[in-house]
Design a protein around this motif. Structure first.
Motif, PDB file in Angstrom:
ATOM      1  N   LEU A   1      84.121  32.930   3.718  1.00 21.29           N
ATOM      2  CA  LEU A   1      83.888  32.270   4.998  1.00 21.29           C
ATOM      3  C   LEU A   1      84.835  31.074   5.109  1.00 21.29           C
ATOM      4  N   VAL A   2      85.683  31.109   6.135  1.00 20.42           N
ATOM      5  CA  VAL A   2      86.640  30.026   6.373  1.00 20.42           C
ATOM      6  C   VAL A   2      86.278  29.385   7.711  1.00 20.42           C
ATOM      7  N   PRO A   3      85.657  28.185   7.693  1.00 20.26           N
ATOM      8  CA  PRO A   3      85.326  27.546   8.970  1.00 20.26           C
ATOM      9  C   PRO A   3      86.569  27.416   9.856  1.00 20.26           C
TER      10      PRO A   3
ATOM     11  N   ASP B   1      79.244  35.122  -2.229  1.00 19.21           N
ATOM     12  CA  ASP B   1      78.477  34.046  -2.860  1.00 19.21           C
ATOM     13  C   ASP B   1      77.086  33.936  -2.251  1.00 19.21           C
ATOM     14  N   ASP B   2      77.043  33.941  -0.927  1.00 18.54           N
ATOM     15  CA  ASP B   2      75.791  33.652  -0.232  1.00 18.54           C
ATOM     16  C   ASP B   2      75.975  34.088   1.222  1.00 18.54           C
ATOM     17  N   ALA B   3      74.959  33.830   2.024  1.00 19.50           N
ATOM     18  CA  ALA B   3      75.027  34.237   3.425  1.00 19.50           C
ATOM     19  C   ALA B   3      74.918  33.016   4.334  1.00 19.50           C
ATOM     20  N   THR B   4      75.580  33.103   5.488  1.00 24.35           N
ATOM     21  CA  THR B   4      75.491  32.086   6.529  1.00 24.35           C
ATOM     22  C   THR B   4      74.832  32.743   7.733  1.00 24.35           C
ATOM     23  N   GLY B   5      73.757  32.132   8.237  1.00 25.91           N
ATOM     24  CA  GLY B   5      72.965  32.788   9.266  1.00 25.91           C
ATOM     25  C   GLY B   5      73.107  32.158  10.637  1.00 25.91           C
ATOM     26  N   PHE B   6      73.069  33.014  11.661  1.00 23.54           N
ATOM     27  CA  PHE B   6      73.091  32.555  13.049  1.00 23.54           C
ATOM     28  C   PHE B   6      71.963  33.273  13.780  1.00 23.54           C
ATOM     29  N   TRP B   7      71.030  32.509  14.312  1.00 21.49           N
ATOM     30  CA  TRP B   7      69.850  33.076  14.967  1.00 21.49           C
ATOM     31  C   TRP B   7      69.914  32.809  16.453  1.00 21.49           C
TER      32      TRP B   7
ATOM     33  N   VAL C   1      72.675  37.154  13.097  1.00 26.27           N
ATOM     34  CA  VAL C   1      73.883  37.535  12.364  1.00 26.27           C
ATOM     35  C   VAL C   1      73.870  36.804  11.033  1.00 26.27           C
TER      36      VAL C   1
ATOM     37  N   LEU D   1      71.965  41.766  12.128  1.00 26.28           N
ATOM     38  CA  LEU D   1      73.308  42.215  11.755  1.00 26.28           C
ATOM     39  C   LEU D   1      73.727  41.501  10.482  1.00 26.28           C
TER      40      LEU D   1
ATOM     41  N   HIS E   1      76.888  28.758   4.481  1.00 23.08           N
ATOM     42  CA  HIS E   1      75.680  29.114   3.721  1.00 23.08           C
ATOM     43  C   HIS E   1      74.418  28.451   4.274  1.00 23.08           C
ATOM     44  N   GLY E   2      74.521  27.892   5.474  1.00 26.65           N
ATOM     45  CA  GLY E   2      73.341  27.374   6.151  1.00 26.65           C
ATOM     46  C   GLY E   2      72.799  28.393   7.145  1.00 26.65           C
TER      47      GLY E   2
ATOM     48  N   LEU F   1      79.035  23.920  12.136  1.00 27.02           N
ATOM     49  CA  LEU F   1      79.043  25.081  11.252  1.00 27.02           C
ATOM     50  C   LEU F   1      78.852  24.612   9.811  1.00 27.02           C
TER      51      LEU F   1
ATOM     52  N   ASP G   1      79.370  36.575   2.133  1.00 33.17           N
ATOM     53  CA  ASP G   1      80.729  36.378   1.624  1.00 33.17           C
ATOM     54  C   ASP G   1      80.822  36.572   0.114  1.00 33.17           C
TER      55      ASP G   1
ATOM     56  N   TYR H   1      77.188  40.919   8.353  1.00 26.16           N
ATOM     57  CA  TYR H   1      78.638  41.087   8.311  1.00 26.16           C
ATOM     58  C   TYR H   1      79.123  40.767   6.901  1.00 26.16           C
TER      59      TYR H   1
ATOM     60  N   HIS I   1      71.677  28.712  11.129  1.00 34.36           N
ATOM     61  CA  HIS I   1      71.945  28.010  12.388  1.00 34.36           C
ATOM     62  C   HIS I   1      71.101  28.586  13.505  1.00 34.36           C
TER      63      HIS I   1
ATOM     64  N   THR J   1      84.898  29.660  15.083  1.00 39.74           N
ATOM     65  CA  THR J   1      85.055  30.514  13.912  1.00 39.74           C
ATOM     66  C   THR J   1      84.767  31.934  14.372  1.00 39.74           C
TER      67      THR J   1
ATOM     68  N   VAL K   1      76.295  36.352   7.763  1.00 40.26           N
ATOM     69  CA  VAL K   1      77.648  36.588   7.260  1.00 40.26           C
ATOM     70  C   VAL K   1      77.612  36.448   5.745  1.00 40.26           C
TER      71      VAL K   1
END
Lengths: 324, 324
Positions: free
Chosen positions: A20-22, A97-103, A91, A13, B23-24, B20, A95, A15, B26, B100, A93
């Protein structure tokens, strides 16, 4: 026929958010879904090239059902074995600038499900096929799972391409795959120190070598180590430096003629797609490496993994005359 | 029978990560899945209390199928209408400090699907039932969608509880629901300036009022505004300040006897569950508000929305003698 094996697939996915706002709450403006996992990326590239491909592996639950639906939409023949666990999601995310990943972790595979997969694999793979084995093994699949599949494929008269890491790679190499495709990081993990000189060092064939003694020296030595571990041939992917191939007959290299900006995720899988096709067609190394370099670069130029930019592919193929 | 309506349900995913890192990448250590959306939270609390409840609404795709599976596991009777779009997901990434959130947009509902839902609703709702209408309307459902359902329920001899916001609330109130349950923020959105004094101000009944002239003054005036908009009764939820109820007969209040730490998400839905049960049983306001306050607080004490901590509920009920 080319068969791709994806034992730990994922629903990927993406998004899109403004920023991205922690610890904030984000309304996602766009959701992209695609079948993920390295083997499904290989299958996606082959399908885009019009090559017949069958994707097999393990799928479970509603996430697995969603992947099946998406594969059908991509024109990929799916022959997956159902498992009780839920196939994982990833997932990303994005934004701007770049992506934040969740595996998510992969589902646990039971011994019974693994046996059912082996039966399916035996029924699916036949003489002349090429099997691409890609990615990590989910929990429950034995560490020598790829080794078992490589032996079954060889018994059936099929060739194998192995693209994995860690213990799965180490065990797999011992089963003598026709081709292994590690990248530099996977090689470094396989040979934490400098690899010992192999018992029978591959002898570089002068005509096919460009700079093997230079930047490629370390890669060539590691490639020789991979052969010593059991692989019949090896292609090391080195990002913008290109590819280095080695087998009992020599060492070959090819590098992209230009540096491409884009998304490197999936470039290695496009490389495997080219290598699997080349094994099937018995393409000589110089032509095969040029094709694999062009297809890898075309994956960088495509926005998402599992697809290539066909204009870039054809442009680079013209700029990459095979070194003979 | 209590019927909950969830037109924009969600599959709520909670990912546990160490920290969190924007841009990392996880690795998620734990994944929790639950049926989400306010109406499904109401149904979950009622099911936990052993109350017969039927959940209806719109579900689509593999995410909708997953929600159906999860509802069956919670003992909730589901009577959803299928739609072509994919039901949305929400992802909450919990990192130990806080969460988040990422909210997917809801699927587009076609006019044909909305008509099919109205048919299902007519067939489902009968005399003596209480219908809880909760949450936002997905794209494609008309802004007066809840108003239509409130009129259909009244025609069938059923009562309605409305818990929504914005235009859906404004339109819904005009259809004269038996009870509306706005919170302070929803009231502020409904009446951006101070609400005008209603034509027939509700007369506070001294026995039921505690401090109506103090902190509750503004809420009481806004509650009167809600009645003037068409609701037959209103309960304003004010977080730790408790509940304020108003109808043609007077104003009542109840507040939790202690401040509870926990997760306030879903407290309003637990309140609606209590109110729906109270409407069904014709419970007098003092007993009903005490029950709703205790159940809301018990939701705060439970780790996830859609459930309550039963020990907290029973302890608070004993500490909250109804003011008669």
């Amino acid at each position: 026929m080319i068969v791709t094996v994806t034992l730990n697939p994922a629903l990927d996915l993406t998004y899109t958010v403004d920023a991205l706002v922690p610890h904030g709450t984000h309304r996602v403006s766009a959701v992209a879904e695609r079948p993920g996992g390295k083997g499904l990326n290989v299958a996606g590239v082959l399908a885009q090239l019009g090559e017949p491909v069958v994707a097999t592996g393990l799928l479970g639950g509603s996430t697995g059902a969603r992947i099946s639906d998406l594969l059908a939409g991509h024109g990929i023949t799916a022959a997956f074995v159902p498992i009780a666990g839920e196939t994982r999601r990833t997932v990303a995310v994005a934004d701007g600038d770049d992506a934040t990943g969740f595996w998510e972790p992969g589902p646990l595979v039971s011994a019974h499900e693994w046996t059912a997969f082996l039966d399916r694999f035996r029924a699916l793979v036949g003489a002349g096929d090429v099997v691409a084995l890609s990615g990590s093994l989910p929990p429950g699949v034995p560490a020598d799972g790829y080794a078992t599949l490589i032996r079954l494929a060889a018994d059936a008269g099929a060739q194998t391409v192995l693209d994995t890491s860690g213990e799965a790679l180490r065990h797999g190499l011992a089963a003598r795959p026709d081709l292994a495709k590690p990248n530099a990081a996977e090689l470094a993990e396989l040979f934490p120190a400098e690899p010992a000189e192999p018992a029978e060092p591959a002898e570089p064939r002068a005509a096919g070598v460009a700079g093997a003694a230079g930047a490629a020296g370390a890669s060539a030595a590691a490639a020789a180590g991979v052969l010593a571990c059991g692989a019949r041939a090896v292609v090391v992917s080195r990002g913008p430096l290109g590819l280095l191939a080695s087998d009992a007959g020599g060492v070959w290299e090819a590098a992209p003629p230009e540096r491409l900006a884009g998304n490197p995720t999936g470039a290695g899988d496009a490389c495997v797609a080219a290598l699997a096709r080349g094994l099937r067609d018995r393409t000589p190394w110089p032509e095969l490496l040029a094709d694999a370099v062009a297809l890898s670069a075309a994956a960088v130029a495509a926005p998402v993994a599992g697809s290539v930019d066909l204009d870039t592919y054809h442009r680079l193929l013209r700029a990459l005359p095979p070194r003979t």
